[in-house]
Design a protein around this motif. Structure first.
Motif, short mmCIF file in Angstrom:
data_model
loop_
_atom_site.label_atom_id
_atom_site.label_comp_id
_atom_site.label_asym_id
_atom_site.label_seq_id
_atom_site.Cartn_x
_atom_site.Cartn_y
_atom_site.Cartn_z
N TRP A 16 -11.40 -3.33 11.93
CA TRP A 16 -10.36 -2.54 11.25
C TRP A 16 -10.85 -1.95 9.93
N SER A 17 -11.84 -2.60 9.30
CA SER A 17 -12.29 -2.14 7.99
C SER A 17 -13.52 -1.24 8.07
N ASP A 83 -4.89 -5.36 19.68
CA ASP A 83 -4.00 -4.86 18.63
C ASP A 83 -3.19 -3.67 19.10
N GLY A 131 -5.22 -7.80 13.98
CA GLY A 131 -5.38 -6.52 13.30
C GLY A 131 -4.09 -6.03 12.69
N PRO A 132 -4.02 -4.76 12.34
CA PRO A 132 -2.84 -4.21 11.67
C PRO A 132 -1.54 -4.39 12.45
N GLU A 133 -1.56 -4.18 13.75
CA GLU A 133 -0.33 -4.32 14.52
C GLU A 133 0.10 -5.78 14.64
N SER A 134 -0.86 -6.67 14.77
CA SER A 134 -0.53 -8.09 14.81
C SER A 134 0.05 -8.55 13.49
N LEU A 135 -0.52 -8.06 12.38
CA LEU A 135 0.03 -8.40 11.07
C LEU A 135 1.44 -7.84 10.89
N ALA A 136 1.65 -6.63 11.41
CA ALA A 136 2.98 -6.03 11.33
C ALA A 136 3.99 -6.85 12.13
N ASP A 139 4.80 -9.87 10.07
CA ASP A 139 5.62 -9.43 8.95
C ASP A 139 7.06 -9.19 9.38
#
Length: 229
Positions: A16-17, A83, A131-136, A139
């Motif tokens: 992701w980075s 993700d 990744g971003p979707e998993s973190l979302a 959240d």
């Protein structure tokens, strides 16, 4: 090709980075997103074992070597696939009533997602795949659980356990056939014989998925010592 050799420190960073592609070489013929879409299509059709850099490249009409301009390894590809699939849980429902009802709804959406992408069961627990979707997703669950007065650690445990239990239901649904005692000689197992001789009673008002999720979430969250958020 090695996952990290001859590629410097950037390959040790999460996918992701890292930039979408390397700065060298010809202009890109594909995008990272197109590669992931092609890989998911292969996994949905033929299973996770069918997903290789060579097979994905072939589906895109290119050579496997060209994919390494965008990804360092198959592991990167699996992380991106995970993700992107988790992103299909959007849009997240608003909390219009009880938080428990909303969490059960999210659990059912997870179950449907596993049904649409059975291969996800084999990669969802990879730490590198967060990744971003998993973190979302996490959240959003924390947002829904905001009214629940319990330690935040209990909330994270409940979210993780919900995903684990839903994955068990998904595996049960994907298994060929159902377990049955039919045709087995149970004479040596008196407790089973006695259990089967008892009336089954009325069917529960809610199905097993809902009953399990409600019991799990209330047991983990409402029985915990309260603390202010």
């Amino acid at each position: 090709m090695s996952d990290t050799s001859a590629s410097g420190g950037s390959d040790r960073q999460p996918i992701w980075s890292r930039p979408e592609r390397g700065s060298r070489g010809p202009a890109p013929a594909h995008s990272r997103d197109a590669i992931v879409v092609a890989a998911i299509a292969l996994a949905d059709t033929d299973g996770l074992g069918a997903v290789s850099m060579r097979a994905v490249a072939a589906s895109l009409g290119t050579g496997a070597g060209s994919l390494y301009r965008y990804l360092s390894s198959r592991d990167d590809l699996l992380d991106l696939m995970t993700d992107r699939a988790v992103g299909e849980l959007r849009p997240y429902p608003q909390v219009e009533g009880d938080w428990l009802d909303t969490m059960v709804l999210l659990g059912r959406r997870q179950l449907a997602l596993f049904g649409a992408h059975p291969w996800l069961l084999d990669v969802i627990h990879r730490p590198s795949g967060i990744g971003p979707e998993s973190l979302a997703w996490f959240d959003n669950c924390i947002r829904i659980l905001k009214p629940v007065r319990c330690p935040v650690s209990a909330k994270f445990e409940a979210i993780a356990m919900m995903t684990g239990v839903v994955s068990l239901f998904a595996r049960r649904e994907s298994a060929a056939g159902a377990f049955s005692f039919a045709g087995l000689d149970l004479a040596a197992y008196p407790h089973l014989v006695a259990a089967f001789s008892q009336p089954s009673g009325p069917a529960p008002r809610a199905d097993l998925v809902e009953r399990t999720l409600r019991s799990l979430l209330t047991g983990l969250l409402l029985a915990s010592p309260t603390e202010a958020d």
